[in-house]
Enzyme design. Structure first.
Site, mmCIF file in Angstrom:
data_model
loop_
_atom_site.group_PDB
_atom_site.id
_atom_site.type_symbol
_atom_site.label_atom_id
_atom_site.label_comp_id
_atom_site.label_asym_id
_atom_site.label_seq_id
_atom_site.Cartn_x
_atom_site.Cartn_y
_atom_site.Cartn_z
ATOM 1 N N SER A 120 66.869 111.659 45.114
ATOM 2 C CA SER A 120 66.705 112.422 46.366
ATOM 3 C C SER A 120 65.611 111.749 47.185
ATOM 4 C CB SER A 120 66.286 113.870 46.066
ATOM 5 O OG SER A 120 65.887 114.532 47.248
ATOM 6 N N TYR A 133 60.997 119.885 41.409
ATOM 7 C CA TYR A 133 62.152 119.077 41.845
ATOM 8 C C TYR A 133 61.702 117.671 42.235
ATOM 9 C CZ TYR A 133 66.430 117.840 44.407
ATOM 10 O OH TYR A 133 67.587 117.215 44.849
ATOM 11 N N LYS A 137 62.819 114.114 40.429
ATOM 12 C CA LYS A 137 63.519 113.020 41.111
ATOM 13 C C LYS A 137 62.666 111.748 41.134
ATOM 14 C CE LYS A 137 67.349 115.219 42.041
ATOM 15 N NZ LYS A 137 68.606 114.829 41.402
ATOM 16 N N ILE A 166 72.410 116.891 52.548
ATOM 17 C CA ILE A 166 73.863 116.730 52.433
ATOM 18 C C ILE A 166 74.515 118.114 52.442
ATOM 19 C CG2 ILE A 166 75.747 115.841 50.985
ATOM 20 C CD1 ILE A 166 73.880 113.629 52.094
HETATM 21 N N1 NAD Z 1 72.702 118.529 48.825
HETATM 22 C C1 NAD Z 1 71.615 117.884 49.148
HETATM 23 O O1 NAD Z 1 71.103 118.027 50.270
HETATM 24 C C2 NAD Z 1 70.970 116.928 48.157
HETATM 25 C C3 NAD Z 1 69.929 116.120 48.623
HETATM 26 C C4 NAD Z 1 69.321 115.228 47.746
HETATM 27 C C5 NAD Z 1 69.764 115.120 46.438
HETATM 28 N N2 NAD Z 1 70.774 115.913 46.002
HETATM 29 C C6 NAD Z 1 71.187 115.745 44.604
HETATM 30 O O2 NAD Z 1 72.582 115.542 44.553
HETATM 31 C C7 NAD Z 1 73.072 115.994 43.284
HETATM 32 C C8 NAD Z 1 74.277 116.889 43.526
HETATM 33 O O3 NAD Z 1 73.832 118.047 44.212
HETATM 34 P P1 NAD Z 1 74.768 118.861 45.223
HETATM 35 O O4 NAD Z 1 74.084 118.918 46.513
HETATM 36 O O5 NAD Z 1 76.170 118.359 45.181
HETATM 37 O O6 NAD Z 1 74.622 120.310 44.605
HETATM 38 P P2 NAD Z 1 75.656 121.160 43.764
HETATM 39 O O7 NAD Z 1 74.888 122.366 43.325
HETATM 40 O O8 NAD Z 1 76.913 121.341 44.520
HETATM 41 O O9 NAD Z 1 75.979 120.217 42.515
HETATM 42 C C9 NAD Z 1 75.197 120.172 41.367
HETATM 43 C C10 NAD Z 1 76.093 120.535 40.183
HETATM 44 O O10 NAD Z 1 75.333 120.395 38.978
HETATM 45 C C11 NAD Z 1 75.786 121.402 38.092
HETATM 46 N N3 NAD Z 1 74.745 121.640 37.086
HETATM 47 C C12 NAD Z 1 73.524 122.189 37.288
HETATM 48 N N4 NAD Z 1 72.834 122.216 36.145
HETATM 49 C C13 NAD Z 1 73.633 121.670 35.193
HETATM 50 C C14 NAD Z 1 73.471 121.424 33.806
HETATM 51 N N5 NAD Z 1 72.329 121.725 33.172
HETATM 52 N N6 NAD Z 1 74.492 120.844 33.119
HETATM 53 C C15 NAD Z 1 75.644 120.534 33.744
HETATM 54 N N7 NAD Z 1 75.859 120.752 35.071
HETATM 55 C C16 NAD Z 1 74.863 121.304 35.786
HETATM 56 C C17 NAD Z 1 76.006 122.623 38.986
HETATM 57 O O11 NAD Z 1 76.855 123.574 38.384
HETATM 58 C C18 NAD Z 1 76.590 121.989 40.235
HETATM 59 O O12 NAD Z 1 77.995 122.010 40.259
HETATM 60 C C19 NAD Z 1 71.896 116.708 42.594
HETATM 61 O O13 NAD Z 1 71.317 115.836 41.645
HETATM 62 C C20 NAD Z 1 70.935 116.963 43.731
HETATM 63 O O14 NAD Z 1 69.604 117.049 43.288
HETATM 64 C C21 NAD Z 1 71.399 116.815 46.825
#
Ligand code: NAD
Length: 248
Positions: A120, A133, A137, A166
């Site tokens: 992130s 968090y 990261k 995102i």
């Molecule tokens: N959306 C954003 O703005 C953003 C920004 C920076 C980084 N990210 C990173 O992108 C990645 C995906 O996030 P996203 O935005 O698609 O969110 P999201 O919540 O849609 O996806 C994350 C998924 O991880 C699963 N999960 C959580 N804990 C778990 C565990 N212990 N075991 C198995 N599965 C587990 C959840 O059920 C979920 O489906 C993450 O690592 C997040 O930190 C997202």
């Protein structure tokens, strides 16, 4: 990844979500299977990787994507210790467990491989009340670089993608209308990104085209990290351009 020709194993504690993504994968004609274990449980991860290897054969690519974020978890001195540990267990230790389990098979087969970690922009910049968090990261970035160095002799590439804001279903769903508007002003691109913007870069890093890239952290953030222009110095024409449509 599926449209680039990969067979896919999706693991997510949210089995319904994983199954609906599996339907999209099936539509591409690629093989897909769903697992629903928590990556915070090392033994469960080891069992899953054994099952996947037995059912699917070699694992060529690992994407460490699962992540959790708590909005307003509290300042460091006020948040419950369980919050801190819970975030690190999934975001950092989970990636460690999955990576170790995959490497136990990827290294001996001597055919190289690809690991892509989802980090992130918050690994490198602080938001209020989200320290666990950020630390998780930042750990992912360090893990990426350490593994890239350790695994280069095995021709295993290890890179990370650092998404900005995102419009995903989970974490992105926490962005309310006010937050989205604030992001539109803050991000030079003028809009949040979409999951496909991340998936495209994962597919590139996992491809032969990225053969000589390892140990990199690639920002996919619409210019968020490049921009420190104060709000009142932003150009009026540029500040809020139109939103981008979802490319999926
Ligand atoms: N959306 C954003 O703005 C953003 C920004 C920076 C980084 N990210 C990173 O992108 C990645 C995906 O996030 P996203 O935005 O698609 O969110 P999201 O919540 O849609 O996806 C994350 C998924 O991880 C699963 N999960 C959580 N804990 C778990 C565990 N212990 N075991 C198995 N599965 C587990 C959840 O059920 C979920 O489906 C993450 O690592 C997040 O930190 C997202």
């Amino acid at each position: 990844m599926a449209s680039a020709g990969a067979d896919i194993v999706i693991n997510d504690v949210n089995a319904d979500g994983a199954n609906s993504v599996a339907e999209e994968v099936k539509a591409t004609g690629q093989r897909v299977t769903v697992k629903a274990i928590t990556i915070a449980d090392e033994e469960a991860v080891n069992r899953m990787i054994d099952e996947v290897s037995n059912d699917f054969g070699d694992i060529d690519i690992l994407v460490n994507n699962a992540g959790v974020y708590i909005r307003h978890e509290g300042t460091l001195e006020t948040m419950p210790s369980a919050t801190w540990h819970g975030i690190l267990e999934t975001n950092l230790h989970g990636a460690f467990y999955c990576t170790r389990a995959v490497l136990s098979r990827m290294i001996p087969r001597k055919k190289g491989g690809k690991i892509v970690n989802i980090s992130s922009v918050l690994a490198e910049a602080a938001h209020f009340e989200a320290s666990s968090y950020h630390v998780s990261k930042a750990g992912i970035n360090a893990l990426t670089r350490c593994l890239a160095v350790e695994l280069a002799p095995h021709k295993i590439n290890v890179n990370a993608i650092a998404p900005g804001a995102i419009a995903s279903e989970g974490l992105g769903g926490m962005h309310d209308a006010e937050t989205c508007a604030a992001y539109r002003r803050r991000i030079p691109w003028g809009a949040r990104g979409h999951s496909k913007d991340i998936g495209n870069v994962v597919a590139f890093l996992a491809s032969d085209e990225a053969r000589y890239i390892t140990g990199e952290i690639i920002h996919v953030d619409g210019g968020y990290m490049a921009d420190s222009t104060p709000e009142n110095l932003k150009s009026h024409e540029h500040a809020v351009p139109p939103d981008d449509p979802d490319p999926t």
